[in-house]
Design a protein around this motif. Sequence first.
Motif, PDB file in Angstrom:
ATOM      1  N   UNK A 132      22.812  -6.173 -34.022  1.00 46.56           N
ATOM      2  CA  UNK A 132      23.037  -7.235 -35.253  1.00 46.56           C
ATOM      3  C   UNK A 132      24.417  -7.797 -34.930  1.00 46.56           C
ATOM      4  N   UNK A 133      24.398  -8.929 -35.193  1.00 44.34           N
ATOM      5  CA  UNK A 133      25.711  -9.963 -35.171  1.00 44.34           C
ATOM      6  C   UNK A 133      25.661 -10.811 -36.233  1.00 44.34           C
ATOM      7  N   UNK A 134      27.015 -10.958 -36.494  1.00 49.63           N
ATOM      8  CA  UNK A 134      27.259 -12.106 -37.717  1.00 49.63           C
ATOM      9  C   UNK A 134      27.955 -13.342 -36.976  1.00 49.63           C
ATOM     10  N   UNK A 135      27.461 -14.472 -37.459  1.00 51.73           N
ATOM     11  CA  UNK A 135      28.237 -15.808 -37.011  1.00 51.73           C
ATOM     12  C   UNK A 135      28.246 -16.869 -38.117  1.00 51.73           C
ATOM     13  N   UNK A 136      29.073 -17.632 -37.805  1.00 48.18           N
ATOM     14  CA  UNK A 136      29.016 -18.930 -38.730  1.00 48.18           C
ATOM     15  C   UNK A 136      27.876 -19.779 -38.618  1.00 48.18           C
TER      16      UNK A 136
END
Length: 543
Positions: A132-136
Amino acid sequence: MPLQTLSDVDAVVIGAGFAGLRTIHSLRKLGLSMQVFEAGTDVGGTWYWNRYPGARTDTESWAYCLSFDREGWEQWDFRERFSAQPDTLDYLRHVADKHDMRKHIRFNTQVTGATFDENTNRWTVVTKDGLEVSCRWLITGLGWLGVAFKPPFPGADSFQGEYYSTSQWPHEPVDLAGKRVGVIGTGATGVQVIQSVAHVAEHLTVFQRTPNFVVPTRNHALSPEQKAELSRDYESVWDKAFKHVFGFPMESPQRLGSELSDEELEKVFEAGWEAGGFRFIFETVDDLLVDQRVNDAAAEFVRRKIRTIVKDPHTAELLCPTTHPIGGKRPPLGTFYYETYNRPNVSLVSVREDPIHEITATGLRTVSGAEYELDVIIYATGFDAITGPLANLDIRGVGGRTIAEQWADGAKMLLGLSAAGFPNLFTILGPQAPFASHPPVIETQVELIEKILERALAEKATRVEATPEGVEAWSDQCDMVLKATLLEQGLGDRPWFLGANVPGKKPSTLCYLGGLGNYVAAVKQEVESGFSSYVLDAAHALA
Ligand code: NA7
């Protein structure tokens, strides 16, 4: 629950083909951190997966590449007029290595979904193996052909021989020598497979539902002199390509077929046929796809060629398209394709009136009960093109709406890149992108993304979203252009570029047919208007 959460990044890019690699270059220029996910074990995208015998580009090699690295372009060894798949893949590997791009890419990692969080204006991207990764910013570079369409023939699993799909061809050599091979499908892929496999199979049976207008490729190796001349021609090649209707380094013939006599048309088409590749379509007359008489004349010209080349009159008639205009289905390029049917080891079966009913343990059976014994079946049956790769992902925008739900009544995307309700998402080669050679389309779109992000960064905007009006206006333009052509006449023959080839998929205007040159102008206008079709929301800026 994710098995592993990766560090937050500014941008996630899905795919490491032409689009993904070109995007890495732009994100780096902007100084953004990134994570690129690629399902394959190497770069290449479409050119990684489609490694079937005879796979080759249909765009001349020197324009089927990226223009951003002029020095790299000038130094690259374009070996043939039309690059074979291994050479195209080598080119993309070279781009990745030369620009040290692999460090950003996680291979063998399939993205399954992404969800937008309106509180943080960030996407959370998840992968099949639990990352899982968070990005703009979420940028997809999935290409048009990432999801294969395989007709659900009854009995397919009962087949005791070998079977292959062209888009999932094994990496190991496949030995077809001495075997009875059946190819289902005669689109651009089927044509390349057929003309190649005919030379090795003991017997090749081609199962054709709709005949296509196959134009000669006329591929050849490039001589050292041609290469030297080419490498000096960077500006001219790319200047022409970005202005051309299909992104080819060609000039418009500046000639209307409607103003020519039948004899003059014949001469022009003969020259186009000899020139090879899509020059038959784009260097003959400017109104081939819009003028009925001109299109009819071109279609009759090709049918005459087929009847001259193919010795058996019955086979020749089966190969003659009669139910769609030229361009109503994407014309394949062939290398002695029609001549292939003069070989004693090749037979053509029309499954138009007598469709394939089922696959059996030993081959296939048609509705009439005719049986064909086969050792190998090759599926060249196409793709859930353009929308499939994105709709197959669980992409959820504002309010949890999925992209597949958004497209229920037809996929509408501003400039093929952006949908209202899906902030901070850019879909390179999304629906309603130009139907043109992909590398220059990709470069045009990535440059637009770069400019939008540059502006967003300058304004500290954390949310960029297409306006519904902007999306509608672009989509209307796509519809309007389609209506101005003859291409909808081909709908009954299931063209994939109008979404008509997959049973149950609703046909719609899936691409912009106004040409790359006009698309480049529309992008320029969007930039010069200060991105008037987008809302860049500084109010959402985080402290
Ligand atoms: P296409 O052009 O969609 O071709 C698929 C082929 O498979 C086409 O000839 C179809 O016949 C045939 N097909 C599909 N379903 C069936 C069934 N049920 N029975 C018989 N034949 C069937 O895909 P390609 O991979 O060749 O090309 C896609 C693009 O890739 C190409 O245009 C290039 O841009 C690169 P149909 O025509 O529907 O009668």
